[in-house]
Motif scaffolding. Structure first.
Motif, mmCIF file in Angstrom:
data_model
loop_
_atom_site.group_PDB
_atom_site.id
_atom_site.type_symbol
_atom_site.label_atom_id
_atom_site.label_comp_id
_atom_site.label_asym_id
_atom_site.label_seq_id
_atom_site.Cartn_x
_atom_site.Cartn_y
_atom_site.Cartn_z
ATOM 1 N N PRO A 165 -40.412 -19.907 32.387
ATOM 2 C CA PRO A 165 -38.990 -19.511 32.438
ATOM 3 C C PRO A 165 -38.674 -18.224 31.688
ATOM 4 O O PRO A 165 -37.652 -17.595 31.966
ATOM 5 N N VAL A 166 -39.523 -17.824 30.735
ATOM 6 C CA VAL A 166 -39.223 -16.622 29.942
ATOM 7 C C VAL A 166 -40.057 -15.423 30.374
ATOM 8 O O VAL A 166 -39.955 -14.343 29.779
ATOM 9 N N ALA A 167 -40.872 -15.591 31.380
ATOM 10 C CA ALA A 167 -41.709 -14.486 31.863
ATOM 11 C C ALA A 167 -40.914 -13.652 32.856
ATOM 12 O O ALA A 167 -41.118 -13.704 34.071
ATOM 13 N N LEU A 168 -39.974 -12.880 32.323
ATOM 14 C CA LEU A 168 -39.088 -12.056 33.144
ATOM 15 C C LEU A 168 -39.307 -10.589 32.784
ATOM 16 O O LEU A 168 -39.026 -10.169 31.658
ATOM 17 N N PRO A 169 -39.799 -9.785 33.702
ATOM 18 C CA PRO A 169 -40.058 -8.375 33.400
ATOM 19 C C PRO A 169 -38.769 -7.603 33.154
ATOM 20 O O PRO A 169 -37.694 -7.994 33.626
ATOM 21 N N LEU A 170 -38.870 -6.520 32.417
ATOM 22 C CA LEU A 170 -37.722 -5.659 32.160
ATOM 23 C C LEU A 170 -37.432 -4.838 33.418
ATOM 24 O O LEU A 170 -38.285 -4.090 33.894
ATOM 25 N N ASN A 171 -36.241 -4.967 33.937
ATOM 26 C CA ASN A 171 -35.835 -4.246 35.144
ATOM 27 C C ASN A 171 -34.828 -3.170 34.765
ATOM 28 O O ASN A 171 -33.707 -3.466 34.367
ATOM 29 N N ILE A 172 -35.234 -1.912 34.859
ATOM 30 C CA ILE A 172 -34.317 -0.819 34.534
ATOM 31 C C ILE A 172 -33.640 -0.249 35.782
ATOM 32 O O ILE A 172 -32.836 0.673 35.684
ATOM 33 N N GLU A 173 -33.952 -0.828 36.938
ATOM 34 C CA GLU A 173 -33.340 -0.376 38.193
ATOM 35 C C GLU A 173 -32.045 -1.143 38.438
ATOM 36 O O GLU A 173 -31.923 -1.920 39.391
ATOM 37 N N THR A 174 -31.076 -0.945 37.567
ATOM 38 C CA THR A 174 -29.813 -1.684 37.668
ATOM 39 C C THR A 174 -28.662 -0.805 38.134
ATOM 40 O O THR A 174 -27.537 -1.285 38.272
ATOM 41 N N GLY A 175 -28.914 0.457 38.352
ATOM 42 C CA GLY A 175 -27.851 1.394 38.697
ATOM 43 C C GLY A 175 -27.306 2.128 37.495
ATOM 44 O O GLY A 175 -26.593 3.124 37.645
ATOM 45 N N ALA A 176 -27.596 1.655 36.278
ATOM 46 C CA ALA A 176 -27.165 2.344 35.060
ATOM 47 C C ALA A 176 -28.014 3.596 34.870
ATOM 48 O O ALA A 176 -29.240 3.549 34.998
ATOM 49 N N LYS A 177 -27.370 4.712 34.562
ATOM 50 C CA LYS A 177 -28.101 5.966 34.356
ATOM 51 C C LYS A 177 -27.443 6.736 33.222
ATOM 52 O O LYS A 177 -26.334 7.257 33.420
ATOM 53 N N PRO A 178 -28.081 6.740 32.071
ATOM 54 C CA PRO A 178 -29.391 6.159 31.799
ATOM 55 C C PRO A 178 -29.306 4.670 31.505
ATOM 56 O O PRO A 178 -28.259 4.167 31.099
ATOM 57 N N PHE A 179 -30.422 3.982 31.700
ATOM 58 C CA PHE A 179 -30.568 2.612 31.247
ATOM 59 C C PHE A 179 -30.908 2.708 29.761
ATOM 60 O O PHE A 179 -31.882 3.351 29.363
ATOM 61 N N VAL A 180 -30.099 2.063 28.923
ATOM 62 C CA VAL A 180 -30.236 2.213 27.465
ATOM 63 C C VAL A 180 -30.906 0.979 26.871
ATOM 64 O O VAL A 180 -30.415 -0.144 27.029
ATOM 65 N N VAL A 181 -32.025 1.212 26.189
ATOM 66 C CA VAL A 181 -32.741 0.150 25.481
ATOM 67 C C VAL A 181 -32.586 0.381 23.987
ATOM 68 O O VAL A 181 -32.986 1.426 23.474
ATOM 69 N N LEU A 182 -31.996 -0.588 23.290
ATOM 70 C CA LEU A 182 -31.863 -0.536 21.838
ATOM 71 C C LEU A 182 -32.936 -1.435 21.254
ATOM 72 O O LEU A 182 -32.957 -2.643 21.498
ATOM 73 N N THR A 183 -33.875 -0.852 20.507
ATOM 74 C CA THR A 183 -34.967 -1.640 19.937
ATOM 75 C C THR A 183 -34.638 -2.015 18.501
ATOM 76 O O THR A 183 -34.192 -1.177 17.718
ATOM 77 N N VAL A 184 -34.887 -3.276 18.169
ATOM 78 C CA VAL A 184 -34.574 -3.782 16.835
ATOM 79 C C VAL A 184 -35.767 -4.574 16.320
ATOM 80 O O VAL A 184 -36.658 -4.966 17.071
ATOM 81 N N GLY A 185 -35.757 -4.826 15.008
ATOM 82 C CA GLY A 185 -36.828 -5.612 14.388
ATOM 83 C C GLY A 185 -37.001 -5.228 12.940
ATOM 84 O O GLY A 185 -36.488 -4.198 12.489
ATOM 85 N N VAL A 186 -37.729 -6.026 12.202
ATOM 86 C CA VAL A 186 -37.949 -5.761 10.781
ATOM 87 C C VAL A 186 -39.055 -4.727 10.616
ATOM 88 O O VAL A 186 -39.756 -4.377 11.571
ATOM 89 N N ASN A 187 -39.217 -4.244 9.404
ATOM 90 C CA ASN A 187 -40.261 -3.261 9.126
ATOM 91 C C ASN A 187 -41.654 -3.827 9.386
ATOM 92 O O ASN A 187 -41.923 -4.995 9.095
ATOM 93 N N GLY A 188 -42.514 -2.986 9.921
ATOM 94 C CA GLY A 188 -43.921 -3.344 10.036
ATOM 95 C C GLY A 188 -44.320 -4.108 11.276
ATOM 96 O O GLY A 188 -45.482 -4.491 11.415
ATOM 97 N N VAL A 189 -43.388 -4.338 12.214
ATOM 98 C CA VAL A 189 -43.732 -5.124 13.399
ATOM 99 C C VAL A 189 -44.345 -4.275 14.513
ATOM 100 O O VAL A 189 -44.789 -4.800 15.524
#
Length: 388
Positions: A165-189
């Motif tokens: 159920p969680v194996a869903l690829p990232l789809n950037i073909e949504t019509g948004a231009k640009p498609f914006v990805v905000l990456t988050v996480g703790v230090n060192g990952v």
């Protein structure tokens, strides 16, 4: 105030840097002059659009000193990527489960007890481990397994069922231009390295990519992202030609989105500071970034991608819980699963949150950031003689 430059021919593989004006306050207001000059010049020297930086505002810091810049040369390009099994065979999960069936190939309750201990030790989590083993035990007592091999085949099916159920690829073909990805996480990952590899992945798909150096709390992160930009030949929006320390992250990413829109970029990937999930002030900054982006595009960011270190075990659960609350995480990347990482945290994350697992990191190569495949992942963890 930003200066305007005459447009010059843009050489390939240059880095685009812009100084951001520090905000007058800590509110969500975007400075009136925030934004990238409409006519941007490029030069052979990556440090273009250099401006004399204004004094940096005081910011909450969580590191005593900048960490050294990690060399991006540590991510070579493999001519033939190594298999999932080759990458995962040394994981705690794979080694532990293989040892269980070597020690006790007999179909009995002792075998199931050892399987449960293995799952718990590999960070699969109490809930998932208990549910899986309870189902196996019920079927064994009903004499539905001919031998240990049949039991292991059912274990394989149960583990895959947790992940499908969680194996869903990232789809950037949504019509948004640009498609914006905000990456988050703790230090060192491995967040900044993951951004560089993602950029390369989408460049190979012939997408126009831009990066935003929004981790303004750590000079090493800005420099590392600039290096990835040079290596991949993509523009990087950062504060001037200096370290970028002290710039307002929301303003940096806001300007990057303005520039990406002006240049019809397909994908904008924004880095953010490696916050500790226990630091509420720094976590609040993520909410501010999202609100500021909405001033330009109410649908942005289109993906909030959290990077998780596969070696952190159950601590990853609390990280995702806090980032989900602060930023609305929409997808996960689990890194560092090669080597001795236990690997079971992938199952725990799937059961606890149900968030899409977009990619997993299986090594240092550019090819080792793989789109998540639950079948390949589970088969690589099982004893080879039983795998499909």
């Amino acid at each position: 105030m930003f200066s305007f430059f005459r447009k010059k021919p843009a050489p390939p593989a240059t880095v685009h840097e812009v100084q951001q004006q520090p905000p007058a306050s800590e509110t969500d207001a975007v400075p009136a002059d925030a934004g990238i000059a409409a006519d941007v010049s490029f030069a052979a020297d990556p440090a273009v659009l250099q401006h004399a930086p204004e004094p940096a505002p005081e910011t909450e810091s969580f590191e005593s000193a900048p960490a050294p810049v990690a060399p991006v040369d540590a991510a070579p390009v493999d001519a033939a990527p190594r298999s999932w099994r080759d990458r995962l065979r040394n994981s705690g999960f794979a080694r532990g489960l293989g040892a269980v069936f070597v020690r006790n190939p007999k179909l009995d309750d002792d075998l199931l007890d050892e399987i449960e201990t293995c799952l718990l030790s590999a960070d699969v989590g109490v809930a998932a481990s208990t549910a899986v083993v309870a189902g196996l035990r019920t079927r064994m007592h009903k004499r539905q397994f001919a031998d240990a091999g049949a039991l292991l085949a059912t274990l394989r099916a149960e583990l895959i069922a947790l992940l499908e159920p969680v194996a869903l690829p990232l789809n950037i073909e949504t019509g948004a231009k640009p498609f914006v990805v905000l990456t988050v996480g703790v230090n060192g990952v491995g967040k900044t390295t993951t951004i560089g590899k993602l950029a390369r992945r989408y460049l190979d798909e012939r997408k126009q990519v831009m990066l935003a150096a929004g981790d303004t709390f750590r000079a090493a992160a800005v420099e590392q992202l600039r290096t990835w930009g040079e290596r991949n030949g993509v523009a990087v929006v950062a504060q001037g030609a200096g370290t970028g320390l002290g710039a307002d992250p929301a303003s940096v990413i806001f300007d990057a989105l303005q520039s990406a829109k002006a240049r019809a970029v397909d994908l904008l990937i924004a880095d953010t500071a490696g916050r500790l999930h226990t630091q509420s002030g720094l976590m609040d900054e993520l909410g501010k970034i999202k609100r500021v982006l909405a001033k330009l595009d109410p649908t942005a960011p289109h993906e909030v991608l959290q990077v998780i270190d596969g070696t952190t075990g159950q601590n990853a659960i609390s990280q995702v819980r806090q980032f989900q609350k602060a930023a609305g995480v929409t997808g996960l990347v689990v890194t560092k699963l090669d080597g001795s990482a236990k690997g079971g945290v992938v199952f725990a994350l799937a059961r606890e949150f149900g968030l899409p697992i977009r990619f997993i990191g299986l090594g240092e190569s550019l090819h080792d950031l793989r789109a998540f495949d639950p079948y390949a992942f589970v088969d690589a963890l099982l004893p080879e003689s039983f795998a499909r």
